[in-house]
Design a protein around this motif. Structure first.
Motif, mmCIF file in Angstrom:
data_model
loop_
_atom_site.group_PDB
_atom_site.id
_atom_site.type_symbol
_atom_site.label_atom_id
_atom_site.label_comp_id
_atom_site.label_asym_id
_atom_site.label_seq_id
_atom_site.Cartn_x
_atom_site.Cartn_y
_atom_site.Cartn_z
ATOM 1 N N ARG A 231 -51.601 63.244 -26.439
ATOM 2 C CA ARG A 231 -50.825 62.135 -25.987
ATOM 3 C C ARG A 231 -51.469 60.973 -26.838
ATOM 4 O O ARG A 231 -50.795 60.054 -27.227
ATOM 5 C CB ARG A 231 -51.143 61.916 -24.871
ATOM 6 C CG ARG A 231 -50.503 62.960 -23.768
ATOM 7 C CD ARG A 231 -49.063 62.697 -23.219
ATOM 8 N NE ARG A 231 -48.357 62.030 -23.898
ATOM 9 C CZ ARG A 231 -47.033 62.549 -24.410
ATOM 10 N NH1 ARG A 231 -46.570 63.564 -24.168
ATOM 11 N NH2 ARG A 231 -46.187 61.710 -25.130
ATOM 12 N N VAL A 234 -49.857 61.240 -30.301
ATOM 13 C CA VAL A 234 -48.239 60.527 -30.081
ATOM 14 C C VAL A 234 -48.236 58.939 -29.918
ATOM 15 O O VAL A 234 -46.961 58.561 -30.540
ATOM 16 C CB VAL A 234 -47.494 61.483 -29.073
ATOM 17 C CG1 VAL A 234 -46.178 60.899 -28.921
ATOM 18 C CG2 VAL A 234 -47.577 62.837 -29.301
ATOM 19 N N PHE A 235 -49.100 58.450 -29.421
ATOM 20 C CA PHE A 235 -49.159 57.031 -29.115
ATOM 21 C C PHE A 235 -49.523 56.290 -30.322
ATOM 22 O O PHE A 235 -49.041 55.112 -30.961
ATOM 23 C CB PHE A 235 -49.821 56.507 -27.809
ATOM 24 C CG PHE A 235 -49.827 55.265 -27.491
ATOM 25 C CD1 PHE A 235 -48.735 54.431 -27.068
ATOM 26 C CD2 PHE A 235 -50.910 54.408 -28.112
ATOM 27 C CE1 PHE A 235 -48.637 53.144 -26.923
ATOM 28 C CE2 PHE A 235 -50.976 52.936 -27.904
ATOM 29 C CZ PHE A 235 -49.912 52.380 -27.141
ATOM 30 N N GLY A 296 -46.090 53.399 -23.618
ATOM 31 C CA GLY A 296 -45.229 53.818 -24.808
ATOM 32 C C GLY A 296 -43.884 52.943 -24.713
ATOM 33 O O GLY A 296 -43.339 52.658 -25.775
ATOM 34 N N GLY A 391 -41.812 58.994 -28.179
ATOM 35 C CA GLY A 391 -42.726 59.617 -27.678
ATOM 36 C C GLY A 391 -43.171 59.520 -26.042
ATOM 37 O O GLY A 391 -43.692 60.471 -25.302
ATOM 38 N N THR A 394 -41.282 62.017 -24.080
ATOM 39 C CA THR A 394 -41.840 63.652 -24.077
ATOM 40 C C THR A 394 -43.129 63.749 -22.871
ATOM 41 O O THR A 394 -43.571 64.695 -22.738
ATOM 42 C CB THR A 394 -42.636 63.755 -25.288
ATOM 43 O OG1 THR A 394 -43.734 63.006 -25.670
ATOM 44 C CG2 THR A 394 -41.670 63.799 -26.585
#
Length: 534
Positions: A231, A234-235, A296, A391, A394
């Motif tokens: 995570r 992805v960020f 996000g 992102g 997800t």
């Protein structure tokens, strides 16, 4: 909600050692942000391309890829206070040299990137020691608050440092900013010199490479940490477009000078501070996964806005919630990681966390510089915003796992094996074999519980694991795992097991008839005897 709960965010500051370290770190971070603003604006003034300007962040982040893992091993066993003092001394010398070169007008873009890299080496060397030092100063129950306060300090510095730099750069010049950064390292070192070393149980030393391997093995077999790192990447990769390209965006699209650029960074810093202050309340109302998804979403929308408008006032306003979203993810992931990690591997595992974070920073800064050169600044920010929104979408598919903060203290619940290895096998690999009897109706539950026990064995020192069922008696199941040496297995017994590991083993035993029969076997290396001549 009680008043004490509401004010618990500030609890670590009541502890003198943590308070002094927090203030020193805050001062040092102000200097680092002044250094960043000075370096980026020096390149802007020399008409550097967005790619070259973005390489300032890559140069400062790249050393983490090279040094953080060995630094984590050193921090696990060395005196962390002395290690931090040594890194401050190195950064004082490096920062002072860069200041002299800049004041004398001999700093080139290449030389600036080299010194930025060297300062990054100092930061990379101290990161695991600093992060592992903080839990030595506060109780485990205050780790989340300490991590949040550390983030508050970083982001207060982000708010103040660029603004101060923007005001001072016209009076002192970029060289003066670099000199002030060197002075902040002196302040940090003086505070460390006056601080006593926290009392810690002596850690059994490992070979250097074995120590790195143990840290990597722990993270590899800790699903909670792996999901946090996923995570985080992805960020961080798309979000880093802001820090990599805000300087050319301020100059080229918004028409701002150094002071205006500092104010933009300051707005993001103020938002980060506000986010850190409300984060404890948000954690009580939302799950960690939904916090990450919300952050996000906010950051993604903000990047689209930043890439499509030319109003400095609007960008300034948008950066405030952007800073809050940033801190929600970065501080939240860091606090969750620190709370989950047991003491025996904390510095090494945190070095892997930092490696992943700063690899994301270094790689994405260069990536966004390349994309900006090809597509332009506006399109680059919009692309990053879309990736952030994707992102966030997800998170339901790959949510954060329960950090299980309870039961992280080291416990000793395995019986003494009562084995003294012979000299010829004391460094040989060990095979640990456990024989269980499992009733037919308990077989499915047993196998499921053994999957969690596998992770326990491997993250605490096992190098291989397998489960077998007897061909003749299907009630008999045999678990076997290997450990590099008897000394490593002894560490499992005495230092590495936690209450969480104990609960996993108890779940396994719920499906068995009685305790397992345990055997320890040492690997031999048969050598064929030379044939005697006839």
């Amino acid at each position: 909600m009680t008043a004490s709960t509401e004010t618990s965010t500030w609890a670590p500051l009541r502890r003198g050692a943590f308070r002094a370290l927090w203030i020193a770190s805050f001062v040092s971070n102000i200097g680092s942000w002044m250094q960043t603003v000075g370096a980026q604006w020096l390149l802007v003034d020399e008409h550097g391309s967005p790619l070259v300007i973005s390489l300032v962040q890559s140069a400062s982040s790249l050393p983490v890829l090279l040094l953080t893992l060995p630094a984590g091993v050193v921090a696990e066993f060395a005196d962390r206070r002395r290690l931090l003092i040594g890194t401050q001394a190195f950064q004082v010398a490096t920062g002072a040299a860069l200041a002299v070169l800049t004041v004398t007008g001999t700093t080139t873009p290449v030389l600036l990137l080299v010194f930025t890299f060297l300062l990054g080496c100092g930061s990379a060397a101290q990161l695991p020691a600093y992060q592992a030092f903080v839990p030595d100063l506060v109780p485990r129950g205050e780790l989340a608050q300490a991590a949040a306060l550390s983030s508050v300090g970083v982001n207060l510095a982000r708010a103040a440092g660029p603004a101060i730099a923007g005001l001072l750069v016209t009076r002192l010049g970029v060289g003066g900013l670099f000199a002030l950064n060197a002075v902040t390292f002196v302040v940090f070192a003086l505070v460390l010199l006056r601080s006593p070393s926290p009392a810690r149980a002596p850690a059994a030393r490992q070979a250097f490479l074995a120590g790195i391997e143990a840290g990597g093995r722990y993270v590899r077999h800790a699903p909670v940490v792996r999901r946090i790192l996923l995570r985080l990447v992805v960020f961080a990769v798309p979000a880093n477009v802001l820090w990599a390209l805000l300087a050319p965006l301020a100059h080229d699209r918004l028409g701002l000078g150094a002071t205006g650029y500092g104010l933009l960074l300051g707005a993001a810093g103020i938002g980060s501070v506000g986010g850190a202050l409300v984060l404890p309340r948000l954690r009580r109302r939302l799950s960690a996964s939904w916090l990450v998804a919300g952050a996000g979403l906010v950051f993604g929308v903000a990047m689209v806005v930043v890439g499509t408008v030319r109003s400095p006032a609007l960008v300034l306003a948008v950066l405030v919630p952007t800073g809050a979203a940033w801190i929600a993810v970065i501080a939240g992931m860091n606090a969750a990681t620190q709370a989950f990690l047991p003491g025996w591997v904390r510095a090494r595992a945190l070095s892997i966390y930092q490696l992943v974070l700063f690899t994301s920073f270094a790689g994405s800064a260069a990536l966004w510089g390349v994309v900006s050169s090809a597509l332009g600044l506006a399109t680059t920010f919009v692309v990053a915003g879309v990736l952030l929104l994707a992102g966030a979408a997800t998170v339901p598919r790959w949510p954060l796992l329960d950090v299980a903060t309870t039961g992280r203290e080291t416990v000793s619940y395995w019986p003494d094996p009562g084995v003294t290895p012979a000299p010829d096998v004391e460094t040989a690999p060990v095979l640990v074999s456990l024989r269980y009897r499992v009733r037919p109706e308990e077989r499915a539950g047993f196998v499921t519980a053994m999957a969690d026990l596998r992770n326990t064995r491997l993250r605490t020192g096992g190098t291989g694991w397998a489960l077998y069922r007897d061909a003749r008696d299907e009630a008999v199941h045999v678990e076997q795992y290997t450990v590099a040496s008897w000394d490593e297995h002894r560490r499992q017994h005495e230092q590495r097991l936690t209450g969480l590991d104990q609960r996993v083993q108890e779940r396994v035993e719920q499906h068995t008839d009685g305790a397992a029969e345990v055997a320890h076997l040492f690997r031999l290396h048969p050598v064929k005897k030379a044939e005697e001549p006839t």
